[in-house]
Design a protein around this motif. Structure first.
Motif, short mmCIF file in Angstrom:
data_model
loop_
_atom_site.label_atom_id
_atom_site.label_comp_id
_atom_site.label_asym_id
_atom_site.label_seq_id
_atom_site.Cartn_x
_atom_site.Cartn_y
_atom_site.Cartn_z
N ARG A 106 0.81 -1.23 0.00
CA ARG A 106 0.00 0.00 0.00
C ARG A 106 0.83 1.27 0.00
O ARG A 106 0.31 2.35 -0.25
CB ARG A 106 -0.93 0.02 1.23
CG ARG A 106 -2.01 -1.05 1.21
CD ARG A 106 -3.04 -0.83 2.32
NE ARG A 106 -2.44 -0.85 3.65
CZ ARG A 106 -2.29 -1.97 4.37
NH1 ARG A 106 -2.68 -3.14 3.88
NH2 ARG A 106 -1.76 -1.92 5.58
N ASN A 107 2.11 1.15 0.30
CA ASN A 107 2.95 2.33 0.48
C ASN A 107 3.89 2.50 -0.70
O ASN A 107 4.36 1.52 -1.28
CB ASN A 107 3.75 2.19 1.79
CG ASN A 107 4.30 3.52 2.27
OD1 ASN A 107 5.10 4.14 1.59
ND2 ASN A 107 3.87 3.95 3.45
N SER A 108 4.18 3.74 -1.07
CA SER A 108 5.06 4.02 -2.20
C SER A 108 6.51 4.24 -1.78
O SER A 108 7.34 4.60 -2.61
CB SER A 108 4.56 5.27 -2.94
OG SER A 108 4.54 6.39 -2.06
N ALA A 146 -4.13 -4.92 -3.90
CA ALA A 146 -3.31 -3.71 -4.07
C ALA A 146 -3.81 -2.87 -5.24
O ALA A 146 -4.57 -3.33 -6.10
CB ALA A 146 -1.86 -4.10 -4.30
N ASP A 147 -3.38 -1.62 -5.26
CA ASP A 147 -3.68 -0.72 -6.36
C ASP A 147 -3.16 -1.34 -7.67
O ASP A 147 -2.02 -1.80 -7.72
CB ASP A 147 -2.98 0.62 -6.12
CG ASP A 147 -3.38 1.69 -7.12
OD1 ASP A 147 -3.47 1.38 -8.33
OD2 ASP A 147 -3.60 2.84 -6.70
N PRO A 148 -3.97 -1.35 -8.73
CA PRO A 148 -3.53 -1.92 -10.01
C PRO A 148 -2.24 -1.29 -10.53
O PRO A 148 -1.52 -1.90 -11.33
CB PRO A 148 -4.71 -1.64 -10.94
CG PRO A 148 -5.90 -1.55 -10.03
CD PRO A 148 -5.37 -0.90 -8.78
N MET A 149 -1.96 -0.07 -10.11
CA MET A 149 -0.75 0.62 -10.56
C MET A 149 0.49 0.19 -9.79
O MET A 149 1.60 0.60 -10.13
CB MET A 149 -0.94 2.14 -10.40
CG MET A 149 -2.07 2.72 -11.24
SD MET A 149 -1.73 2.54 -13.01
CE MET A 149 -0.41 3.73 -13.19
N VAL A 151 2.16 -2.68 -9.54
CA VAL A 151 3.15 -3.45 -10.29
C VAL A 151 3.93 -2.54 -11.23
O VAL A 151 5.13 -2.72 -11.43
CB VAL A 151 2.48 -4.60 -11.07
CG1 VAL A 151 3.48 -5.29 -11.99
CG2 VAL A 151 1.87 -5.61 -10.12
N ARG A 152 3.24 -1.56 -11.79
CA ARG A 152 3.91 -0.61 -12.68
C ARG A 152 5.02 0.13 -11.93
O ARG A 152 6.13 0.30 -12.45
CB ARG A 152 2.88 0.37 -13.24
CG ARG A 152 3.46 1.41 -14.17
CD ARG A 152 2.38 2.38 -14.64
NE ARG A 152 2.93 3.42 -15.49
CZ ARG A 152 2.23 4.46 -15.92
NH1 ARG A 152 0.96 4.57 -15.60
NH2 ARG A 152 2.80 5.37 -16.67
N GLN A 153 4.72 0.58 -10.72
CA GLN A 153 5.73 1.27 -9.93
C GLN A 153 6.85 0.31 -9.51
O GLN A 153 8.02 0.67 -9.49
CB GLN A 153 5.08 1.89 -8.69
CG GLN A 153 4.06 2.97 -8.99
CD GLN A 153 4.67 4.13 -9.78
OE1 GLN A 153 5.79 4.55 -9.53
NE2 GLN A 153 3.91 4.65 -10.74
N PHE A 154 6.46 -0.91 -9.20
CA PHE A 154 7.43 -1.93 -8.79
C PHE A 154 8.42 -2.21 -9.91
O PHE A 154 9.61 -2.47 -9.67
CB PHE A 154 6.67 -3.21 -8.41
CG PHE A 154 7.50 -4.26 -7.74
CD1 PHE A 154 8.03 -4.07 -6.47
CD2 PHE A 154 7.75 -5.47 -8.38
CE1 PHE A 154 8.79 -5.05 -5.85
CE2 PHE A 154 8.51 -6.47 -7.76
CZ PHE A 154 9.02 -6.26 -6.49
N ALA A 155 7.96 -2.14 -11.15
CA ALA A 155 8.80 -2.45 -12.31
C ALA A 155 9.88 -1.39 -12.55
O ALA A 155 10.90 -1.67 -13.17
CB ALA A 155 7.93 -2.59 -13.56
#
Length: 296
Positions: A106-108, A146-149, A151-155
């Motif tokens: 949940r955290n960025s 989790a937010d659908p976005m 994985v995008r940030q994780f990548a």
């Protein structure tokens, strides 16, 4: 084979330190390259202890400290990032452990991505394996919620290191001696982008029951997230970079074995290095397009 031998060392050491009741109520895991089975040298420790809910022992902290310090004595350096069971964050009951994982999703905070990468690579060593199974089950649930976005940030981490541009210039001997910049960082330029990119694709496709890159590629092919040809090419490139790291470790005093001087390679090795760097660049472009990431 190295992973199996290390696991036997870790198991025997833990057995010598803790009473049987602790062994039965906890699960010792390793993470990082050790968890993926891609550890060919003794680099930093990455381990954790999952504790059965409701179980306590007054000496658990001392047991953890003894374990990590003895491993250091045996030649496994302490982790600079403190991802070890001496850190209370990596020594918790199952319920608290999973709650913490939920927070990471949940955290960025960039550190949470690092922690999540570690637990995604977790592999069982000894104790109650069902505790790790439950953690993996929760990883799937947490990812679904989790937010659908996410994985995008994780990548993005797979793209954080620049490509090795004009690599051929690094093969030209320079007057006055070799420039430090002529070395290529095998981990940043090759290993990490491949490992993390494949880890991200595995997370996206809920391939969370296997920690090794090879097993992840096999599973990604099975769920039609990647072609067999592409998986084979990525694995071959990864194995080349790992082999070069081992060669550097055996032939120099650089035990981190990350930097390779292209001028010391044979003509065949230089050709292979060129091809593997091209594979990495292509894979990063694939990730950039797939996750719509605008990173140069």
């Amino acid at each position: 084979m190295v992973q199996t031998l290390n696991a036997q060392v870790f198991t025997k050491l833990w057995q010598l330190i803790v009473p049987d009741e602790v062994m039965a109520n906890t699960c010792l895991i390793v993470m990082g390259s050790e968890g993926r089975g891609e550890q060919i040298m003794r680099t930093d420790q990455d381990n954790a202890l999952i504790i059965r809910d409701g179980y306590t022992h007054p000496d658990l902290a001392q047991f953890a400290d003894t374990f990590n310090s003895h491993l250091a004595t045996l030649g496994y350096p302490l982790c600079d990032g403190n991802i070890m069971m001496t850190n209370p964050m990596w020594r918790q009951p199952l319920e608290q452990f999973t709650a913490q994982i939920g927070l990471w999703f949940r955290n960025s905070d960039p550190m949470h991505g690092i922690y999540l990468s570690a637990i995604l690579d977790a592999e069982y060593v000894c104790g109650d394996e069902s505790l790790l199974t439950q953690v993996r089950q929760y990883l799937k649930l947490a990812h679904q919620q989790a937010d659908p976005m996410f994985v995008r940030q994780f990548a993005r981490a797979a793209l954080q290191f620049g490509d090795v541009n004009q690599w051929w210039q690094k093969f030209v001997p320079l007057l006055g001696g070799k420039s430090a910049s002529s070395d290529i960082d095998l981990k940043k330029a090759g290993i990490f982008p491949l490992v993390h990119g494949i880890r991200t694709l595995a997370l996206e496709n809920n391939v969370l029951d296997v920690p090794s890159t090879k097993a992840r590629l096999k599973s990604l092919v099975q769920v039609d997230a990647m072609t067999q040809e592409r998986a084979d090419t990525l694995l071959e490139a990864l194995e080349f970079f790992m082999a070069q790291r081992l060669s550097v470790a055996l032939s120099t005093d650089d035990k981190h074995a990350r930097q390779v001087d292209p001028t010391t390679l044979t003509a065949l090795e230089r050709d292979l290095l060129k091809e593997c760097l091209a594979v990495v660049k292509s894979f990063k472009n694939q990730l950039r397009q797939h996750y719509q990431l605008e990173i140069a």
